[in-house]
Design a protein around this motif. Structure first.
Motif, PDB file in Angstrom:
ATOM      1  N   SER A  57       0.856  -1.200   0.000  1.00 42.66           N
ATOM      2  CA  SER A  57       0.000   0.000   0.000  1.00 42.66           C
ATOM      3  C   SER A  57       0.883   1.239   0.000  1.00 42.66           C
ATOM      4  O   SER A  57       2.093   1.149   0.243  1.00 42.66           O
ATOM      5  CB  SER A  57      -0.904   0.030   1.250  1.00 42.66           C
ATOM      6  OG  SER A  57      -0.120   0.231   2.416  1.00 42.66           O
ATOM      7  N   GLY A  58       0.277   2.373  -0.242  1.00 40.76           N
ATOM      8  CA  GLY A  58       1.001   3.635  -0.132  1.00 40.76           C
ATOM      9  C   GLY A  58       1.453   3.877   1.302  1.00 40.76           C
ATOM     10  O   GLY A  58       2.539   4.426   1.533  1.00 40.76           O
ATOM     11  N   THR A  59       0.643   3.461   2.238  1.00 37.19           N
ATOM     12  CA  THR A  59       1.004   3.617   3.645  1.00 37.19           C
ATOM     13  C   THR A  59       2.251   2.796   3.971  1.00 37.19           C
ATOM     14  O   THR A  59       3.174   3.283   4.629  1.00 37.19           O
ATOM     15  CB  THR A  59      -0.177   3.189   4.554  1.00 37.19           C
ATOM     16  OG1 THR A  59      -1.338   3.930   4.158  1.00 37.19           O
ATOM     17  CG2 THR A  59       0.122   3.457   6.009  1.00 37.19           C
ATOM     18  N   LEU A  62       5.386   4.473   2.646  1.00 41.37           N
ATOM     19  CA  LEU A  62       5.875   5.543   3.527  1.00 41.37           C
ATOM     20  C   LEU A  62       6.533   4.972   4.782  1.00 41.37           C
ATOM     21  O   LEU A  62       7.586   5.443   5.224  1.00 41.37           O
ATOM     22  CB  LEU A  62       4.707   6.462   3.935  1.00 41.37           C
ATOM     23  CG  LEU A  62       4.119   7.340   2.827  1.00 41.37           C
ATOM     24  CD1 LEU A  62       2.772   7.916   3.255  1.00 41.37           C
ATOM     25  CD2 LEU A  62       5.090   8.481   2.484  1.00 41.37           C
ATOM     26  N   THR A  83      -3.049  16.880   4.369  1.00 42.05           N
ATOM     27  CA  THR A  83      -2.783  15.657   3.614  1.00 42.05           C
ATOM     28  C   THR A  83      -3.656  14.561   4.186  1.00 42.05           C
ATOM     29  O   THR A  83      -4.356  14.755   5.184  1.00 42.05           O
ATOM     30  CB  THR A  83      -1.293  15.268   3.702  1.00 42.05           C
ATOM     31  OG1 THR A  83      -1.073  14.012   3.028  1.00 42.05           O
ATOM     32  CG2 THR A  83      -0.824  15.120   5.137  1.00 42.05           C
ATOM     33  N   PHE A  84      -3.608  13.392   3.539  1.00 38.29           N
ATOM     34  CA  PHE A  84      -4.291  12.228   4.083  1.00 38.29           C
ATOM     35  C   PHE A  84      -3.561  11.791   5.359  1.00 38.29           C
ATOM     36  O   PHE A  84      -2.341  11.906   5.472  1.00 38.29           O
ATOM     37  CB  PHE A  84      -4.298  11.107   3.031  1.00 38.29           C
ATOM     38  CG  PHE A  84      -4.982   9.861   3.487  1.00 38.29           C
ATOM     39  CD1 PHE A  84      -6.309   9.885   3.905  1.00 38.29           C
ATOM     40  CD2 PHE A  84      -4.305   8.658   3.514  1.00 38.29           C
ATOM     41  CE1 PHE A  84      -6.942   8.734   4.338  1.00 38.29           C
ATOM     42  CE2 PHE A  84      -4.931   7.493   3.940  1.00 38.29           C
ATOM     43  CZ  PHE A  84      -6.247   7.532   4.349  1.00 38.29           C
ATOM     44  N   ALA A  86      -2.486   9.132   6.623  1.00 38.30           N
ATOM     45  CA  ALA A  86      -1.383   8.162   6.584  1.00 38.30           C
ATOM     46  C   ALA A  86      -0.007   8.822   6.568  1.00 38.30           C
ATOM     47  O   ALA A  86       0.952   8.288   7.126  1.00 38.30           O
ATOM     48  CB  ALA A  86      -1.530   7.253   5.370  1.00 38.30           C
ATOM     49  N   THR A  87       0.113   9.981   5.923  1.00 36.70           N
ATOM     50  CA  THR A  87       1.414  10.656   5.792  1.00 36.70           C
ATOM     51  C   THR A  87       2.058  10.866   7.156  1.00 36.70           C
ATOM     52  O   THR A  87       3.257  10.634   7.328  1.00 36.70           O
ATOM     53  CB  THR A  87       1.236  12.040   5.111  1.00 36.70           C
ATOM     54  OG1 THR A  87       0.470  11.893   3.921  1.00 36.70           O
ATOM     55  CG2 THR A  87       2.581  12.662   4.783  1.00 36.70           C
ATOM     56  N   VAL A 139       4.408  16.278   0.385  1.00 35.68           N
ATOM     57  CA  VAL A 139       3.263  15.608  -0.243  1.00 35.68           C
ATOM     58  C   VAL A 139       2.895  16.323  -1.540  1.00 35.68           C
ATOM     59  O   VAL A 139       2.871  17.560  -1.586  1.00 35.68           O
ATOM     60  CB  VAL A 139       2.048  15.599   0.715  1.00 35.68           C
ATOM     61  CG1 VAL A 139       0.841  14.938   0.055  1.00 35.68           C
ATOM     62  CG2 VAL A 139       2.403  14.903   2.018  1.00 35.68           C
ATOM     63  N   ASP A 165       5.928  11.995  -0.800  1.00 35.99           N
ATOM     64  CA  ASP A 165       4.660  11.269  -0.753  1.00 35.99           C
ATOM     65  C   ASP A 165       3.934  11.569  -2.062  1.00 35.99           C
ATOM     66  O   ASP A 165       3.244  12.583  -2.191  1.00 35.99           O
ATOM     67  CB  ASP A 165       3.827  11.682   0.466  1.00 35.99           C
ATOM     68  CG  ASP A 165       2.492  10.926   0.547  1.00 35.99           C
ATOM     69  OD1 ASP A 165       2.097  10.305  -0.455  1.00 35.99           O
ATOM     70  OD2 ASP A 165       1.850  10.984   1.616  1.00 35.99           O
ATOM     71  N   ALA A 167       1.644   9.679  -3.433  1.00 36.14           N
ATOM     72  CA  ALA A 167       0.468   8.801  -3.508  1.00 36.14           C
ATOM     73  C   ALA A 167      -0.556   9.322  -4.503  1.00 36.14           C
ATOM     74  O   ALA A 167      -1.270   8.551  -5.135  1.00 36.14           O
ATOM     75  CB  ALA A 167      -0.171   8.656  -2.124  1.00 36.14           C
ATOM     76  N   GLN A 168      -0.618  10.658  -4.661  1.00 35.36           N
ATOM     77  CA  GLN A 168      -1.633  11.238  -5.543  1.00 35.36           C
ATOM     78  C   GLN A 168      -1.047  11.738  -6.867  1.00 35.36           C
ATOM     79  O   GLN A 168      -1.784  12.244  -7.706  1.00 35.36           O
ATOM     80  CB  GLN A 168      -2.332  12.404  -4.822  1.00 35.36           C
ATOM     81  CG  GLN A 168      -2.986  11.970  -3.507  1.00 35.36           C
ATOM     82  CD  GLN A 168      -3.721  13.098  -2.799  1.00 35.36           C
ATOM     83  OE1 GLN A 168      -3.869  14.189  -3.315  1.00 35.36           O
ATOM     84  NE2 GLN A 168      -4.178  12.815  -1.588  1.00 35.36           N
ATOM     85  N   SER A 189       0.986   5.249  -4.200  1.00 33.62           N
ATOM     86  CA  SER A 189      -0.101   4.342  -3.816  1.00 33.62           C
ATOM     87  C   SER A 189      -0.846   3.912  -5.065  1.00 33.62           C
ATOM     88  O   SER A 189      -1.030   4.703  -5.992  1.00 33.62           O
ATOM     89  CB  SER A 189      -1.064   5.072  -2.877  1.00 33.62           C
ATOM     90  OG  SER A 189      -2.307   4.393  -2.821  1.00 33.62           O
ATOM     91  N   PHE A 191      -3.943   2.525  -4.629  1.00 35.77           N
ATOM     92  CA  PHE A 191      -5.344   2.470  -4.181  1.00 35.77           C
ATOM     93  C   PHE A 191      -6.224   2.780  -5.410  1.00 35.77           C
ATOM     94  O   PHE A 191      -5.847   3.616  -6.234  1.00 35.77           O
ATOM     95  CB  PHE A 191      -5.518   3.520  -3.073  1.00 35.77           C
ATOM     96  CG  PHE A 191      -6.891   3.581  -2.472  1.00 35.77           C
ATOM     97  CD1 PHE A 191      -7.265   2.682  -1.482  1.00 35.77           C
ATOM     98  CD2 PHE A 191      -7.814   4.543  -2.891  1.00 35.77           C
ATOM     99  CE1 PHE A 191      -8.537   2.745  -0.926  1.00 35.77           C
ATOM    100  CE2 PHE A 191      -9.082   4.610  -2.338  1.00 35.77           C
ATOM    101  CZ  PHE A 191      -9.444   3.706  -1.355  1.00 35.77           C
ATOM    102  N   LYS A 194      -6.572   6.339  -6.988  1.00 37.31           N
ATOM    103  CA  LYS A 194      -5.387   7.157  -7.330  1.00 37.31           C
ATOM    104  C   LYS A 194      -5.197   7.169  -8.854  1.00 37.31           C
ATOM    105  O   LYS A 194      -5.758   6.329  -9.544  1.00 37.31           O
ATOM    106  CB  LYS A 194      -4.143   6.585  -6.653  1.00 37.31           C
ATOM    107  CG  LYS A 194      -4.289   6.316  -5.164  1.00 37.31           C
ATOM    108  CD  LYS A 194      -4.240   7.574  -4.315  1.00 37.31           C
ATOM    109  CE  LYS A 194      -4.682   7.238  -2.907  1.00 37.31           C
ATOM    110  NZ  LYS A 194      -4.146   8.029  -1.848  1.00 37.31           N
ATOM    111  N   GLY A 202      -2.148  -1.366  -2.974  1.00 38.32           N
ATOM    112  CA  GLY A 202      -0.830  -1.556  -3.540  1.00 38.32           C
ATOM    113  C   GLY A 202      -0.035  -0.271  -3.406  1.00 38.32           C
ATOM    114  O   GLY A 202      -0.608   0.805  -3.211  1.00 38.32           O
TER     115      GLY A 202
HETATM  116  C1  LIG Z   1      -3.778   7.574  -0.442  1.00 36.97           C
HETATM  117  C2  LIG Z   1      -2.694   8.282   0.259  1.00 36.97           C
HETATM  118  C3  LIG Z   1      -1.798   7.625   1.118  1.00 36.97           C
HETATM  119  C4  LIG Z   1      -1.974   6.199   1.522  1.00 36.97           C
HETATM  120  O1  LIG Z   1      -2.032   5.281   0.485  1.00 36.97           O
HETATM  121  P1  LIG Z   1      -2.752   3.868   0.716  1.00 36.97           P
HETATM  122  O2  LIG Z   1      -2.396   3.102  -0.505  1.00 36.97           O
HETATM  123  O3  LIG Z   1      -4.212   4.128   0.852  1.00 36.97           O
HETATM  124  O4  LIG Z   1      -2.180   3.269   1.939  1.00 36.97           O
HETATM  125  C5  LIG Z   1      -0.759   8.354   1.652  1.00 36.97           C
HETATM  126  N1  LIG Z   1      -0.605   9.655   1.401  1.00 36.97           N
HETATM  127  C6  LIG Z   1      -1.453  10.328   0.604  1.00 36.97           C
HETATM  128  C7  LIG Z   1      -1.206  11.773   0.337  1.00 36.97           C
HETATM  129  C8  LIG Z   1      -2.533   9.680   0.024  1.00 36.97           C
HETATM  130  O5  LIG Z   1      -3.385  10.353  -0.753  1.00 36.97           O
END
Ligand SMILES: *Cc1c(COP(=O)(O)O)cnc(C)c1O
Length: 378
Positions: A57-59, A62, A83-84, A86-87, A139, A165, A167-168, A189, A191, A194, A202
């Motif tokens: 995952s993106g998490t 990180l 940010t989301f 998880a960051t 991010v 980061d 992810a986006q 990420s 997800f 995304k 993933g």
């Molecule tokens: C989606 C996202 C994550 C986490 O990714 P996952 O695949 O959902 O774990 C982390 N940081 C940002 C900025 C995100 O948008």
């Protein structure tokens, strides 16, 4: 109308997806099958980084990045509060301390000047400073990369790690370089929502440093050493499923085209919405190309935002708020010494921002309807 239309995309590539899945059912290598390595190589080429380490995952990407730098107790990691979750979550998960820095009002990304100020303050050997600055997680919010020239100069100067980061922002450009190529490690990420998404969870780490690559690979599988039952560090079970890699390979074939389509959709929004004087459309600085994970606009205030969202909702137009609550105001971070008013730009943006439908297959008619609804509602 869909907020993100994955069904139209699937129709284009369903045969390829089914073929790829069948291949895996036949070879049976569900864990770290050949598709995983093909994907790593494919994306490594696309981004132009030497090494890629796929993960669950993106998490996890990180988390693995911070673990590769042995970040933990006593370490400060600077990031944005906008940010989301998880960051910053991964920072705390390792026992390190998230230190938030306010954002730029136009790009919504971390403000480099404020970042330098925050790191400088902590670097002083002042009596109250028990934390060491160790890393920055920048991010690329909504698909627009952070200002890496400015941020990299700062992380070099203060000798801290830079983690992107992304992810986006997979597919975005910054000064002719691809997102995921900035910093010591970049994390994305897959997800489903995304820009490049699979059909589950993933993620992936990108780096040009072979030692970091080796560490990431070890961390991904329980801190593996020379062989399967040799463990040299604490790691995680962070592998990407072979099935998800195969789906990503099918989606990647049309990805470059989809990124272009997203530019067209964004351009049409800009033309339709920028004349509405009380709304602020996204700013894309010179030299940047967003991956348009979200198309987020600013209303004048929370009350107007609510009215606009209600009007869109009545027209069956989906909207979302990313993010209604800055991280420094989240209950989960109430143990940190922050309060309301600490990051005024982020707090102001959080009260006004909302996102419109955005995906490569958004039709002009739908965008015209959205614009018409907004025009009548302001
Ligand atoms: C989606 C996202 C994550 C986490 O990714 P996952 O695949 O959902 O774990 C982390 N940081 C940002 C900025 C995100 O948008």
């Amino acid at each position: 109308m869909e907020f993100i239309d994955l069904a139209t995309q699937q129709k284009r590539i369903i045969e390829k997806i089914e073929t790829n899945i069948k291949t895996i059912l036949q070879h049976g290598k569900y864990i770290m099958g050949p598709e995983v390595y093909v994907l790593e190589e494919t994306l490594s080429k696309y981004v132009s980084t030497k090494y890629t380490v796929s993960c669950a995952s993106g998490t996890d990407a990180l988390l693995m990045a911070l673990m590769a730098y042995n970040i933990g107790q006593g370490d400060a990691v600077f990031t944005t509060p906008f940010t989301f979750f998880a960051t910053a979550e991964v920072i705390s998960l390792l026992g390190a301390t998230p230190m938030f820095v306010d954002i730029d009002p136009d790009t919504f990304n971390i403000d480099p000047q404020k970042l330098e100020h925050a790191i400088r303050q902590l670097s002083r050997q002042a009596p109250g400073n028990t934390l060491r600055p160790r890393a920055v997680i920048a991010v690329d919010l909504f698909g627009l990369t952070a200002d890496y020239d400015a941020i990299h100069a700062i992380t070099q100067k203060y000798q801290v790690a830079l983690i992107e980061d992304a992810a986006q922002s997979f597919g975005a450009d910054y000064k002719n370089r691809k997102a995921c190529s900035f910093g010591d490690i970049a994390c994305t990420s897959f997800f489903p929502a995304k820009p490049l998404g699979c059909y589950g969870d993933g993620g992936m780490c990108f780096t040009n440093d072979s030692q970091i690559e080796a560490k990431l690979k070890s961390i991904r599988v329980h801190g593996q050493g020379d062989h399967k039952y040799d463990n040299v560090r604490i790691g995680i079970n962070g592998r990407l499923d072979t099935l998800q890699a195969a789906i990503l390979l099918a989606k990647f074939e049309i990805f470059a085209e989809e990124i272009k389509l997203r530019q067209e959709v964004a351009l049409r929004y800009e033309k339709l919405l920028s004349p509405i004087s009380t709304l602020k459309t996204p700013s894309v600085p010179e030299g940047y190309r967003s991956a348009w994970a979200q198309y987020s606009i600013l209303a004048q205030n929370t009350k107007q935002r609510k009215a606009l969202q209600d009007a869109l909702d009545q027209g069956q137009i989906p909207t979302a708020i990313y993010y209604p609550k800055p991280l420094h105001l989240q209950e989960a971070f109430s143990f940190l010494p922050y309060s309301s008013g600490d990051f005024p730009i982020c707090e102001n943006v959080a009260q006004r921002i909302f996102s419109l439908p955005m995906h490569p297959y958004l039709k002009l008619e739908d965008q015209e309807k959205i614009a018409q609804t907004l025009r009548s509602a302001v």
